[in-house]
Design a protein around this motif. Structure first.
Motif, PDB file in Angstrom:
ATOM      1  N   GLY A  76       0.727  -1.250  -0.097  1.00 42.66           N
ATOM      2  CA  GLY A  76       0.169  -0.033  -0.033  1.00 42.66           C
ATOM      3  C   GLY A  76       0.772   1.184  -0.208  1.00 42.66           C
ATOM      4  N   VAL A  77       2.091   1.164   0.243  1.00 40.20           N
ATOM      5  CA  VAL A  77       2.952   2.454   0.175  1.00 40.20           C
ATOM      6  C   VAL A  77       3.984   2.523  -1.198  1.00 40.20           C
ATOM      7  CG1 VAL A  77       5.092   3.234   1.389  1.00 40.20           C
ATOM      8  CG2 VAL A  77       3.241   2.221   2.582  1.00 40.20           C
ATOM      9  N   GLY A  78       3.839   3.574  -1.812  1.00 39.43           N
ATOM     10  CA  GLY A  78       4.552   3.532  -3.167  1.00 39.43           C
ATOM     11  C   GLY A  78       4.489   5.106  -3.926  1.00 39.43           C
ATOM     12  N   GLY A  79       4.678   4.885  -5.004  1.00 44.34           N
ATOM     13  CA  GLY A  79       4.707   6.123  -5.972  1.00 44.34           C
ATOM     14  C   GLY A  79       4.945   5.618  -7.305  1.00 44.34           C
ATOM     15  N   ILE A  80       5.355   6.901  -7.896  1.00 44.00           N
ATOM     16  CA  ILE A  80       5.321   6.739  -9.591  1.00 44.00           C
ATOM     17  C   ILE A  80       6.779   6.328  -9.934  1.00 44.00           C
ATOM     18  CG2 ILE A  80       5.076   7.763 -11.764  1.00 44.00           C
ATOM     19  CD1 ILE A  80       2.499   7.225 -10.103  1.00 44.00           C
ATOM     20  N   VAL A  81       7.121   5.231 -10.748  1.00 42.89           N
ATOM     21  CA  VAL A  81       8.421   4.897 -11.191  1.00 42.89           C
ATOM     22  C   VAL A  81       8.831   6.187 -12.069  1.00 42.89           C
ATOM     23  CG1 VAL A  81       9.804   3.097 -12.378  1.00 42.89           C
ATOM     24  CG2 VAL A  81       7.742   2.623 -11.078  1.00 42.89           C
ATOM     25  N   THR A  82      10.176   6.316 -11.581  1.00 41.52           N
ATOM     26  CA  THR A  82      10.742   7.426 -12.613  1.00 41.52           C
ATOM     27  C   THR A  82      12.136   7.173 -12.863  1.00 41.52           C
ATOM     28  OG1 THR A  82      11.793   8.461 -10.333  1.00 41.52           O
ATOM     29  CG2 THR A  82       9.632   9.281 -11.321  1.00 41.52           C
ATOM     30  N   GLU A  83      12.547   5.771 -12.679  1.00 43.27           N
ATOM     31  CA  GLU A  83      13.691   5.421 -13.100  1.00 43.27           C
ATOM     32  C   GLU A  83      14.197   3.978 -13.064  1.00 43.27           C
ATOM     33  OE1 GLU A  83      18.805   6.294 -12.086  1.00 43.27           O
ATOM     34  OE2 GLU A  83      17.199   6.988 -10.794  1.00 43.27           O
ATOM     35  N   THR A  84      14.688   3.456 -14.199  1.00 43.12           N
ATOM     36  CA  THR A  84      14.711   2.017 -14.233  1.00 43.12           C
ATOM     37  C   THR A  84      16.141   1.682 -14.834  1.00 43.12           C
ATOM     38  OG1 THR A  84      13.630   1.985 -16.233  1.00 43.12           O
ATOM     39  CG2 THR A  84      12.442   1.526 -14.327  1.00 43.12           C
ATOM     40  N   GLU A  85      16.553   0.345 -14.765  1.00 49.28           N
ATOM     41  CA  GLU A  85      17.740  -0.038 -15.621  1.00 49.28           C
ATOM     42  C   GLU A  85      17.383  -1.345 -15.718  1.00 49.28           C
ATOM     43  OE1 GLU A  85      21.803   1.705 -13.588  1.00 49.28           O
ATOM     44  OE2 GLU A  85      21.396  -0.410 -13.015  1.00 49.28           O
ATOM     45  N   ALA A  86      17.778  -2.122 -17.083  1.00 47.22           N
ATOM     46  CA  ALA A  86      17.525  -2.967 -17.646  1.00 47.22           C
ATOM     47  C   ALA A  86      18.492  -4.094 -17.540  1.00 47.22           C
ATOM     48  CB  ALA A  86      17.132  -2.908 -19.136  1.00 47.22           C
ATOM     49  N   TYR A  87      18.385  -5.267 -17.465  1.00 50.63           N
ATOM     50  CA  TYR A  87      19.400  -6.231 -17.417  1.00 50.63           C
ATOM     51  C   TYR A  87      18.853  -7.511 -18.140  1.00 50.63           C
ATOM     52  CZ  TYR A  87      21.937  -3.513 -14.034  1.00 50.63           C
ATOM     53  OH  TYR A  87      22.450  -2.513 -13.498  1.00 50.63           O
ATOM     54  N   ALA A  88      19.572  -8.034 -19.136  1.00 47.66           N
ATOM     55  CA  ALA A  88      19.183  -9.142 -20.208  1.00 47.66           C
ATOM     56  C   ALA A  88      19.815 -10.341 -19.786  1.00 47.66           C
ATOM     57  CB  ALA A  88      19.372  -8.636 -21.643  1.00 47.66           C
ATOM     58  N   ALA A  89      19.200 -11.428 -20.299  1.00 50.20           N
ATOM     59  CA  ALA A  89      20.033 -12.835 -20.044  1.00 50.20           C
ATOM     60  C   ALA A  89      21.509 -13.082 -20.604  1.00 50.20           C
ATOM     61  CB  ALA A  89      19.176 -13.785 -20.689  1.00 50.20           C
ATOM     62  N   GLY A  97      15.257 -14.866 -17.492  1.00 53.63           N
ATOM     63  CA  GLY A  97      16.543 -14.626 -17.288  1.00 53.63           C
ATOM     64  C   GLY A  97      16.734 -12.887 -17.302  1.00 53.63           C
ATOM     65  N   GLU A  98      15.620 -12.003 -17.533  1.00 51.21           N
ATOM     66  CA  GLU A  98      15.751 -10.580 -17.726  1.00 51.21           C
ATOM     67  C   GLU A  98      14.754 -10.129 -16.396  1.00 51.21           C
ATOM     68  OE1 GLU A  98      16.293 -10.678 -22.467  1.00 51.21           O
ATOM     69  OE2 GLU A  98      14.588  -9.447 -21.752  1.00 51.21           O
ATOM     70  N   ALA A  99      15.406  -8.688 -16.240  1.00 49.42           N
ATOM     71  CA  ALA A  99      14.642  -8.241 -15.223  1.00 49.42           C
ATOM     72  C   ALA A  99      15.114  -6.665 -15.207  1.00 49.42           C
ATOM     73  CB  ALA A  99      15.091  -8.470 -13.734  1.00 49.42           C
ATOM     74  N   VAL A 100      14.126  -5.971 -14.567  1.00 47.15           N
ATOM     75  CA  VAL A 100      14.402  -4.401 -14.526  1.00 47.15           C
ATOM     76  C   VAL A 100      14.422  -3.865 -13.059  1.00 47.15           C
ATOM     77  CG1 VAL A 100      13.289  -2.259 -15.116  1.00 47.15           C
ATOM     78  CG2 VAL A 100      13.160  -4.155 -16.753  1.00 47.15           C
ATOM     79  N   LEU A 101      15.545  -3.225 -12.817  1.00 49.82           N
ATOM     80  CA  LEU A 101      15.914  -2.796 -11.597  1.00 49.82           C
ATOM     81  C   LEU A 101      14.994  -1.437 -11.431  1.00 49.82           C
ATOM     82  CD1 LEU A 101      17.410  -2.445  -8.842  1.00 49.82           C
ATOM     83  CD2 LEU A 101      19.346  -1.400 -10.041  1.00 49.82           C
ATOM     84  N   ILE A 102      14.105  -1.424 -10.301  1.00 46.47           N
ATOM     85  CA  ILE A 102      13.733  -0.075 -10.116  1.00 46.47           C
ATOM     86  C   ILE A 102      14.552   0.879  -9.298  1.00 46.47           C
ATOM     87  CG2 ILE A 102      11.567   1.129  -9.063  1.00 46.47           C
ATOM     88  CD1 ILE A 102      10.903  -0.797 -11.458  1.00 46.47           C
ATOM     89  N   ARG A 103      14.926   1.727  -9.805  1.00 48.01           N
ATOM     90  CA  ARG A 103      16.026   2.637  -9.324  1.00 48.01           C
ATOM     91  C   ARG A 103      15.435   3.868  -8.569  1.00 48.01           C
ATOM     92  NH1 ARG A 103      21.331   1.608 -10.176  1.00 48.01           N
ATOM     93  NH2 ARG A 103      21.467   3.928  -8.994  1.00 48.01           N
ATOM     94  N   ALA A 104      14.330   4.170  -8.787  1.00 53.05           N
ATOM     95  CA  ALA A 104      13.633   5.513  -8.147  1.00 53.05           C
ATOM     96  C   ALA A 104      12.000   5.630  -8.535  1.00 53.05           C
ATOM     97  CB  ALA A 104      14.419   6.681  -8.615  1.00 53.05           C
ATOM     98  N   LEU A 105      11.494   6.322  -7.526  1.00 55.06           N
ATOM     99  CA  LEU A 105      10.080   6.547  -7.694  1.00 55.06           C
ATOM    100  C   LEU A 105       9.805   7.825  -7.057  1.00 55.06           C
ATOM    101  CD1 LEU A 105       8.114   5.919  -5.129  1.00 55.06           C
ATOM    102  CD2 LEU A 105       8.394   3.645  -5.925  1.00 55.06           C
ATOM    103  N   LEU A 117      15.883  11.166  -8.937  1.00 52.72           N
ATOM    104  CA  LEU A 117      16.584  10.321  -9.699  1.00 52.72           C
ATOM    105  C   LEU A 117      17.904   9.829  -8.674  1.00 52.72           C
ATOM    106  CD1 LEU A 117      16.484  11.382 -13.162  1.00 52.72           C
ATOM    107  CD2 LEU A 117      14.768  10.107 -12.162  1.00 52.72           C
ATOM    108  N   SER A 118      18.354   8.760  -8.878  1.00 50.64           N
ATOM    109  CA  SER A 118      19.360   8.289  -8.056  1.00 50.64           C
ATOM    110  C   SER A 118      20.532   9.228  -8.607  1.00 50.64           C
ATOM    111  CB  SER A 118      19.586   6.713  -8.207  1.00 50.64           C
ATOM    112  OG  SER A 118      19.829   6.330  -9.656  1.00 50.64           O
ATOM    113  N   ARG A 119      20.668   9.521  -9.912  1.00 55.39           N
ATOM    114  CA  ARG A 119      21.621  10.290 -10.523  1.00 55.39           C
ATOM    115  C   ARG A 119      20.994  10.995 -11.768  1.00 55.39           C
ATOM    116  NH1 ARG A 119      27.106   7.195 -11.917  1.00 55.39           N
ATOM    117  NH2 ARG A 119      27.144   7.135  -9.559  1.00 55.39           N
ATOM    118  N   GLN A 120      21.306  12.310 -11.927  1.00 53.31           N
ATOM    119  CA  GLN A 120      20.524  13.025 -12.982  1.00 53.31           C
ATOM    120  C   GLN A 120      21.570  12.275 -14.476  1.00 53.31           C
ATOM    121  OE1 GLN A 120      18.383  15.269 -13.096  1.00 53.31           O
ATOM    122  NE2 GLN A 120      18.331  14.675 -11.081  1.00 53.31           N
ATOM    123  N   PHE A 121      20.634  12.363 -15.480  1.00 53.58           N
ATOM    124  CA  PHE A 121      21.079  11.801 -16.808  1.00 53.58           C
ATOM    125  C   PHE A 121      22.095  12.903 -17.464  1.00 53.58           C
ATOM    126  CE2 PHE A 121      17.926   8.943 -15.822  1.00 53.58           C
ATOM    127  CZ  PHE A 121      18.179   8.012 -16.664  1.00 53.58           C
TER     128      PHE A 121
END
Length: 181
Positions: A29-42, A86-94, A177-181
């Motif tokens: 029940g606690v959260g927000g809007i995803v603002t940053e992600t990182e992709a990891y492939a197999a 074998g693939e996942a997306v890291l949620i870095r910030a919201l 964000l965890s770090r600006q682009f």
């Protein structure tokens, strides 16, 4: 289950990482809007799944729409969304939206959800969330209500392999964000 288009289980990791920007994420029940992600492939040497299944990365080889939670550097938990095998997306910030007072109790100082460790602490992500579905029971993901514009990409953070791949995605101009682009 809320894990539905645009969260198609056939999306590659980068497409899923883009699709998750703007999604609503809640943990108990606690959260927000995803603002940053990182992709990891197999086939990505920086991915935990690169050498195949292990007890630690078992969830990455499970069904799409489930969580992969692991401890980074022996300290912080990191929350990922499993896509293709074998693939996942890291949620870095919201952007915190729901349960901000609870988040602040867990993180009394500093940014609430800027960075995967802070995010997991603020949302009370637990190691036993590993492998759980984003089905609305404890973990919930809902696609953005409208198409998201202003998505930027750049290199991933905190890895030593495949550092040149532009597989980090975020909302342009977002402050938390965890770090600006």
């Amino acid at each position: 289950m809320d894990f539905s288009p645009p969260f198609d289980p056939d999306l590659d990791a980068c497409a899923l990482a883009r699709a998750l920007i703007g999604a609503a994420l809640t943990v108990r029940g606690v959260g927000g809007i995803v603002t940053e992600t990182e992709a990891y492939a197999a086939d990505d040497p920086a991915s935990h799944s690169f050498r195949g299944p292990t007890p630690r990365n078992r969830a990455m080889f499970g069904p799409a729409g489930h969580a992969y939670v692991y401890r980074a550097y022996g300290l912080h938990l990191c929350l990922n969304v499993v896509g293709r095998r074998g693939e996942a997306v890291l949620i870095r910030a919201l952007r915190p939206e729901w349960g901000i007072a609870e988040m602040r109790q867990r993180r009394p100082t500093g940014p609430l959800c800027a960075g995967p460790g802070r995010l997991s602490q603020a949302l009370d992500v637990r190691i036993d969330d590993d492998g759980r579905p984003f089905d609305g029971t404890d973990l919930r993901l809902r696609p953005a209500a409208a198409p998201v514009t202003g998505i930027v990409c750049g290199p991933r953070i905190g890895i030593s392999r495949a550092v040149d791949l532009p597989w980090r995605f975020g909302l342009a101009g977002e402050r938390g964000l965890s770090r600006q682009f």
